[in-house]
Scaffold this motif. Sequence first.
Motif, short mmCIF file in Angstrom:
data_model
loop_
_atom_site.label_atom_id
_atom_site.label_comp_id
_atom_site.label_asym_id
_atom_site.label_seq_id
_atom_site.Cartn_x
_atom_site.Cartn_y
_atom_site.Cartn_z
N VAL A 22 0.75 -0.98 0.00
CA VAL A 22 0.09 -0.15 -0.07
C VAL A 22 0.78 1.29 0.12
N VAL A 23 0.53 2.14 -1.00
CA VAL A 23 1.60 3.49 -1.19
C VAL A 23 0.46 4.43 -0.93
N ASN A 24 0.76 5.41 -0.19
CA ASN A 24 0.03 6.36 0.28
C ASN A 24 0.69 7.70 -0.45
N MET A 25 0.00 8.16 -1.52
CA MET A 25 0.62 9.65 -1.94
C MET A 25 -0.24 10.68 -1.71
N HIS A 26 0.27 11.64 -1.29
CA HIS A 26 -0.37 13.12 -0.86
C HIS A 26 -0.47 13.93 -2.26
N PHE A 27 -1.62 13.95 -2.82
CA PHE A 27 -1.89 14.82 -4.12
C PHE A 27 -1.85 16.22 -3.75
N GLY A 28 -1.82 16.86 -2.69
CA GLY A 28 -1.94 18.16 -2.37
C GLY A 28 -0.56 18.73 -2.87
N HIS A 29 0.60 18.04 -3.23
CA HIS A 29 1.89 18.43 -3.54
C HIS A 29 1.85 18.28 -5.01
N ALA A 30 2.28 19.47 -5.72
CA ALA A 30 2.52 19.25 -6.88
C ALA A 30 3.53 18.36 -7.50
N ASP A 31 4.74 18.40 -6.78
CA ASP A 31 5.64 17.23 -7.15
C ASP A 31 4.91 15.79 -7.22
N THR A 32 4.27 15.49 -6.45
CA THR A 32 3.37 13.96 -6.42
C THR A 32 2.80 14.04 -7.54
N ALA A 33 1.97 15.00 -7.94
CA ALA A 33 1.16 14.71 -9.16
C ALA A 33 2.10 14.69 -10.48
N ASP A 34 2.93 15.60 -10.40
CA ASP A 34 3.84 15.57 -11.88
C ASP A 34 4.50 14.31 -11.62
N GLY A 35 4.96 13.64 -10.53
CA GLY A 35 5.95 12.37 -10.69
C GLY A 35 4.83 11.20 -10.92
N LEU A 36 3.48 11.28 -10.85
CA LEU A 36 2.95 10.06 -10.89
C LEU A 36 2.96 9.09 -12.03
N PRO A 37 2.84 9.93 -13.27
CA PRO A 37 3.22 8.96 -14.47
C PRO A 37 4.45 8.02 -14.48
N GLY A 38 5.64 8.62 -13.95
CA GLY A 38 6.71 8.06 -14.00
C GLY A 38 6.81 6.77 -12.86
N PHE A 39 6.02 7.21 -11.88
CA PHE A 39 6.07 6.16 -10.81
C PHE A 39 4.93 4.91 -11.26
N LEU A 40 4.11 5.26 -11.96
CA LEU A 40 3.26 4.10 -12.61
C LEU A 40 3.97 3.48 -13.49
N HIS A 41 4.62 4.14 -14.41
CA HIS A 41 5.43 3.36 -15.50
C HIS A 41 6.68 2.39 -14.92
N ARG A 42 7.16 2.92 -13.71
CA ARG A 42 8.10 2.10 -13.03
C ARG A 42 7.54 0.95 -12.61
N LEU A 43 6.40 0.90 -11.97
CA LEU A 43 5.70 -0.35 -11.34
C LEU A 43 5.31 -0.98 -12.67
N ASP A 44 4.89 -0.48 -13.67
CA ASP A 44 4.39 -1.31 -14.84
C ASP A 44 5.55 -2.27 -15.25
#
Length: 58
Positions: A22-44
Amino acid sequence: MAFHVAPAAKCKAIGEIRNESVVNMHFGHADTADGLPGFLHRLDRRGLRAVTTRELLS
């Protein structure tokens, strides 16, 4: 898109994620939202995928 988190934090986080983690990501931070596509790609690339809370609990 780059995963915009401190390099040590992102490497540690990605390396420790396993099936059923379980990974808890805080979407109130711009860096989290900006990094999400790369994060999901690495998981994939590792054969993992994100699910919703509903999917996780069903």
